[in-house]
Structures are given as structure tokens and as C-alpha cells.
Scaffold this motif. Structure first.
Motif: not given
Ligand SMILES: Cc1cc2nc3c(=O)[nH]c(=O)nc-3n(C[C@H](O)[C@H](O)[C@H](O)COP(=O)(O)O)c2cc1C
Length: 298
Positions: A46, A72, A74-76, A96, A98, A103-104, A106-107
Motif C-alpha cells: 500500500p 515496494t 507502493g502501488y501508486t 499484493i 497489506g 489495505e489489501y 485498496r491495493v
């Protein structure tokens, strides 16, 4: 040796394990071009996370101990990687993780918009204080994570499990009940520890780490054997596979696909093609097919 797995047709049974070769399209494409049928990305979290300090990976000869610690961007912060991967022409599984159920989810919601062929939910990393394995050792939390992810995506889901669970078959069943489309077993075994007897100090900066490679194969075989009895969904058998014979053993335990991680280090990137060739040779010698030997040990 083409095989149908979830919604995807794969050219053989080999899968690149998560975390071994990162998320760069060119590298993942090279793995595919060297015989790998399904390529798994490094686990994406996340928020940006550095992971642990070096040393993080040590070759023990009979396998590896690692405490990479889920680094990571982060995904964004993966715009370039996602953009490059848009034009891929190989099957991709996005891993993925979290630090909470939310969080899981959201990712997963973000990642599914990038259109991977499947999403692997890592509830099994032993090298982080609050991520991953915490969720994979209890059926209730494993169920909660998979249910939450299932609600936000239509992409087929794989739950990646830890051998540290007291009863891994029960966790697999909870994930299946929550909507998982497949199981991947196993993540690293441990944590373990290595001490340098000259300095008297732990060798890994994080002190403890997960074990992988040939030394964990019997644990992985046992886990897949137990899971196969408990669920109807297909299994990616992973842990200690480096030869075609290892992969055949994993299929006899009940696996549909055969994951490869540490053996990329020992046999090189063309290990996937080599393993497939060795499997084909074994099957021809025994006048068998993958389908006819799956679960033979039961
Ligand atoms: C250096 C290293 C990094 C890893 N990173 C991840 C990861 O990010 N996510 C994950 O689910 N598994 C990760 N793993 C676990 C592997 O995907 C695999 O489950 C494990 O290594 C067992 O397979 P093997 O014996 O073929 O290596 C990592 C393993 C290693 C050695």
C-alpha cells in the motif's frame, strides 16, 4: 504441454515465483521467453517501503535464507511499470499485500484496474512485522482478507499460503470458501537464523529470515498434499523445485502448476524451459501425461 489455468491458457506448468525478479517488464518478458508460462510480479504493498538493510539474501548451498522485508514503491508509485506492462503479451499474475484487511482491498482494487490475468494475495511473508504471514496463520483472518479482496475485483484470485500455519489445509479451505480461485503453496519456511561463529553475530541484518530452495521441498510437498485433499480449486505447488523430477513430484502431490523461485539463481533464467523439457522426457519415458499423474500420491 499447454494447460488451462483459471481463465488463461498457459504453454506449460512453470510459474515464476513472486519476489525473485521484480516488476520490470523487460525482465519479466525475458523470463517468459525463456520458457516460463506464468510470470508473478514482486509483491506490491500500500505504501512505499524500503525493506530491510543488507545483508538480506544468503546462499546456504542447499537453499537460500532471505529477509528482504517486502520492499515496494507502493502501488501508486509504479506508473512506468504499469504503463510498460499494458503492452505485454505474456500471462501475468500481480502479487499484493497489506497491513490490514482494508489495505489489501485498496491495493487489490487499484491493481485489478491494471488488468493482470490474476492476482496473488500474499498472506504469507515471514519477513515483515505486521504484513503477510500474520493473516495466513489463522483461518478467520485469511477468510477476511480474501473476502474483502474478492468484493473489489473480478480478476481471478490466488491465495498464497505459509507453511507456518498449524493446519495449512484449513487455511486453504477458508480461502476457497471466501472466493479464492486457486491456492499457491508455499511461501518461505521459517523464520530461520544463521550465526557467523567467528563474530558470534547473526548474519542477516534483520537476524531472521525465510528459507527457500531444495531444503524446503519436502515441506512444500506435504503442504500441497494436504491442501489437495481439502479443496477443489487448483494449486500452484511451489518450494524447492529445481528439476523436472521435482516438478513431477509436486504434481503427484496434487499441484496443477509448478512454481520456481530460488532455482533461478542456481540454474539461471532458462530453468523454466529446462524443467519443462525434463518433465516432458519423464512423462514420455513413463508413457504418462500431466493429467494422469496429478494427485497420484493420494
Ligand atoms: C529473495 C526472495 C524474495 C521473495 N519475495 C517474495 C515476495 O515479494 N512475495 C511472495 O509472495 N513471495 C516472495 N518470496 C517467496 C517465493 O515466492 C517462494 O514462495 C519461495 O522462495 C519458495 O520457492 P523456492 O523454493 O522455489 O524459492 C521470495 C523469496 C526469495 C528467495
Amino acid at each position: 504441454m499447454s494447460i488451462q489455468f483459471l481463465d488463461t491458457t498457459l504453454k506449460n506448468t512453470t510459474v515464476l515465483a513472486s519476489g525473485i525478479l521484480g516488476n520490470n517488464k523487460d525482465i519479466l518478458e525475458r523470463v517468459y521467453n525463456n520458457g516460463c508460462a506464468l510470470v508473478t510480479m514482486k509483491s506490491i504493498g500500500p505504501e512505499p517501503r524500503d525493506g530491510h538493510n543488507n545483508p538480506t539474501v544468503i546462499d546456504l548451498g542447499h537453499g537460500i535464507i532471505n529477509a528482504v522485508g517486502l520492499p515496494t514503491p507502493g502501488y501508486t508509485n509504479m506508473e512506468k511499470e504499469w504503463k510498460d506492462l499494458e503492452t505485454r503479451d505474456f500471462p501475468l499474475s500481480a502479487s499484493i499485500y497489506g497491513g490490514s484487511v482494508e489495505e489489501y482491498a485498496r491495493v487489490a482494487e487499484f491493481v485489478s484496474k491494471q488488468k493482470p490475468d490474476m492476482i496473488e494475495v500474499n498472506i504469507s511473508c515471514p519477513n515483515s512485522e505486521k504484513h503477510g504471514m500474520t493473516f495466513g496463520v489463522h483461518a478467520k483472518s485469511a477468510h477476511e482478507v480474501v473476502s474483502a479482496v474478492k468484493k473489489v475485483t473480478n480478476v481471478p484470485l490466488i491465495a498464497k499460503l505459509t507453511p507456518q500455519a498449524l493446519n495449512i489445509a484449513e487455511i486453504a479451505k477458508a480461502c476457497e470458501d471466501a472466493g479464492a480461485d486457486a491456492i499457491c503453496a508455499i511461501n518461505t519456511v521459517g523464520p530461520g537464523m544463521v550465526i557467523d561463529i567467528e563474530s558470534g553475530m547473526p548474519v542477516l541484518d534483520f537476524k531472521k529470515g525465510g528459507l527457500s530452495g531444495p531444503m524446503i521441498k519436502p515441506v512444500a510437498i506435504r503442504c500441497v498434499y494436504d491442501i489437495y485433499k481439502a479443496v477443489k480449486i487448483p494449486i500452484i505447488g511451489l518450494g524447492g523445485i529445481s528439476t523436472g523430477e521435482d516438478a513431477i513430484e509436486m504434481i503427484m502431490a496434487g499441484a496443477t502448476l509448478t512454481g520456481i523461485g530460488s532455482a533461478v539463481k542456481t540454474r539461471g533464467i532458462n530453468v523454466f524451459g529446462l524443467v519443462t523439457k525434463e518433465m516432458t522426457r519423464w512423462l514420455d519415458r513413463h508413457n504418462s501425461t500431466i493429467d494422469s499423474i496429478r494427485g497420484a500420491a493420494h
